[in-house]
Design a protein around this motif. Structure first.
Motif, PDB file in Angstrom:
ATOM      1  N   THR A 102       0.825  -1.197   0.000  1.00  0.00           N
ATOM      2  CA  THR A 102       0.000   0.000   0.000  1.00  0.00           C
ATOM      3  C   THR A 102       0.859   1.247   0.000  1.00  0.00           C
ATOM      4  O   THR A 102       1.962   1.261   0.569  1.00  0.00           O
ATOM      5  CB  THR A 102      -0.935   0.017   1.237  1.00  0.00           C
ATOM      6  OG1 THR A 102      -1.654   1.253   1.281  1.00  0.00           O
ATOM      7  CG2 THR A 102      -0.151  -0.143   2.532  1.00  0.00           C
ATOM      8  N   GLU A 103       0.330   2.306  -0.624  1.00  0.00           N
ATOM      9  CA  GLU A 103       1.033   3.589  -0.611  1.00  0.00           C
ATOM     10  C   GLU A 103       0.767   4.348   0.687  1.00  0.00           C
ATOM     11  O   GLU A 103       1.372   5.397   0.929  1.00  0.00           O
ATOM     12  CB  GLU A 103       0.607   4.434  -1.821  1.00  0.00           C
ATOM     13  CG  GLU A 103      -0.780   5.053  -1.742  1.00  0.00           C
ATOM     14  CD  GLU A 103      -1.884   4.056  -2.052  1.00  0.00           C
ATOM     15  OE1 GLU A 103      -3.068   4.460  -1.983  1.00  0.00           O
ATOM     16  OE2 GLU A 103      -1.576   2.874  -2.350  1.00  0.00           O
ATOM     17  N   LYS A 104      -0.103   3.794   1.545  1.00  0.00           N
ATOM     18  CA  LYS A 104      -0.473   4.468   2.791  1.00  0.00           C
ATOM     19  C   LYS A 104       0.516   4.138   3.907  1.00  0.00           C
ATOM     20  O   LYS A 104       0.139   3.749   5.010  1.00  0.00           O
ATOM     21  CB  LYS A 104      -1.891   4.071   3.194  1.00  0.00           C
ATOM     22  CG  LYS A 104      -2.939   4.478   2.167  1.00  0.00           C
ATOM     23  CD  LYS A 104      -4.313   3.948   2.518  1.00  0.00           C
ATOM     24  CE  LYS A 104      -5.327   4.308   1.442  1.00  0.00           C
ATOM     25  NZ  LYS A 104      -6.673   3.748   1.717  1.00  0.00           N
ATOM     26  N   THR A 105       1.786   4.249   3.604  1.00  0.00           N
ATOM     27  CA  THR A 105       2.840   4.002   4.585  1.00  0.00           C
ATOM     28  C   THR A 105       4.141   4.618   4.082  1.00  0.00           C
ATOM     29  O   THR A 105       4.322   4.807   2.880  1.00  0.00           O
ATOM     30  CB  THR A 105       3.040   2.490   4.809  1.00  0.00           C
ATOM     31  OG1 THR A 105       4.071   2.289   5.786  1.00  0.00           O
ATOM     32  CG2 THR A 105       3.441   1.785   3.517  1.00  0.00           C
ATOM     33  N   GLU A 106       5.027   4.904   5.004  1.00  0.00           N
ATOM     34  CA  GLU A 106       6.356   5.391   4.640  1.00  0.00           C
ATOM     35  C   GLU A 106       7.374   4.260   4.639  1.00  0.00           C
ATOM     36  O   GLU A 106       8.547   4.471   4.317  1.00  0.00           O
ATOM     37  CB  GLU A 106       6.790   6.501   5.602  1.00  0.00           C
ATOM     38  CG  GLU A 106       5.918   7.761   5.509  1.00  0.00           C
ATOM     39  CD  GLU A 106       6.393   8.860   6.433  1.00  0.00           C
ATOM     40  OE1 GLU A 106       7.379   8.623   7.179  1.00  0.00           O
ATOM     41  OE2 GLU A 106       5.781   9.948   6.438  1.00  0.00           O
ATOM     42  N   ASN A 107       6.939   3.054   4.991  1.00  0.00           N
ATOM     43  CA  ASN A 107       7.841   1.903   5.022  1.00  0.00           C
ATOM     44  C   ASN A 107       8.112   1.396   3.609  1.00  0.00           C
ATOM     45  O   ASN A 107       7.178   1.064   2.877  1.00  0.00           O
ATOM     46  CB  ASN A 107       7.238   0.759   5.840  1.00  0.00           C
ATOM     47  CG  ASN A 107       6.984   1.146   7.282  1.00  0.00           C
ATOM     48  OD1 ASN A 107       7.681   1.985   7.837  1.00  0.00           O
ATOM     49  ND2 ASN A 107       5.983   0.537   7.888  1.00  0.00           N
TER      50      ASN A 107
END
Length: 244
Positions: free
Chosen positions: A176-181
């Motif tokens: 997912t793009e909903k993370t900075e990892n």
């Protein structure tokens, strides 16, 4: 080739369901009535088989055969039992690698993902019974036949599979793009399952909440996302790289 995986007519569909055939989807003409139709409707509801009620014009586009108001898509593959598959992989002492597809709807994306999964040693693909892309002739073609080599399981809900995998000692991460990892900073050498989301909305929020971790791919261009089959390939080959 498409007609190889379709059956037509109310009685034919009833017999196919009763014979244990895996029915992906049934298209029924709007306004259809009669005792035989009522029998089919009850059977589909009992078996949890998805049905769409459509105008007769759509059925006529699907086939020129005498469909009697009903067309059904039959899966060209037999689905595997999730618990048995996971148990067999764990007992094999190989490091598990599973793929979960959360509401992926495009059959060609599905086929491309299956092809990459086969090339990267994925032990099984898990999809949801309702709302997921069916295994069709297009899926078979796009997968280059890999659909017959990679076990596919169906579950009532992706969350059920996530919980079972976690209980089996398998880490579940979401693409997912909903993370900075970054995917490149996560240890993928341990027993692992990767969740890929739908083409439009990604992984559903209810599934995201229960995952062990989230990971993204770095994007250098102006477009904010990749095609899901391309992103899946990148994730799987990072697993291959780390495990090599």
């Amino acid at each position: 080739m498409k007609n190889d995986y379709q059956i037509f007519g109310i009685r034919a569909v009833i017999e196919a369901v009763n014979a244990g055939k895996t029915i992906d989807k049934v298209f029924i003409q709007k306004g259809l009535k009669g005792p035989l139709f009522a029998e089919l409707q009850t059977l589909l509801q009992t078996q949890g088989i998805s049905a769409s009620y459509v105008p007769v014009e759509k059925l006529n586009r699907i086939t020129r055969k005498n469909h009697q108001g009903v067309v059904a898509n039959i899966s060209p593959v037999d689905f595997h039992d999730l618990e048995n598959l996971v148990m067999n992989v764990v007992e094999s002492r190989e490091t598990p690698l599973f793929l979960l597809l959360d509401q992926l709807s495009d059959v060609r994306n599905f086929g491309a993902i299956i092809r990459t999964a086969e090339c990267t040693g994925v032990h099984g693909i898990i999809i949801q019974k309702k709302g997921a892309a069916p295994v069709t002739a297009d899926t078979v073609k796009t997968s280059a036949g890999a659909v017959f080599r990679v076990p596919i399981c169906r579950t009532d809900h992706i969350k059920d599979a996530v919980y079972y995998l976690q209980a089996s000692g398998i880490k579940v991460i979401g693409a997912t793009e909903k993370t900075e990892n970054s995917i490149f900073d996560i240890d993928l050498k341990e027993p692992l399952a990767i969740v890929m989301g739908a083409e439009d909305n990604g992984i559903s929020s209810s599934v995201l909440k229960i995952l062990d971790d989230r990971a993204s791919l770095p994007l250098k261009g102006a477009i904010g996302s990749l095609n899901v089959s391309v992103a899946c390939g990148a994730f799987l080959y990072e697993v291959v790289r780390q495990r090599s």
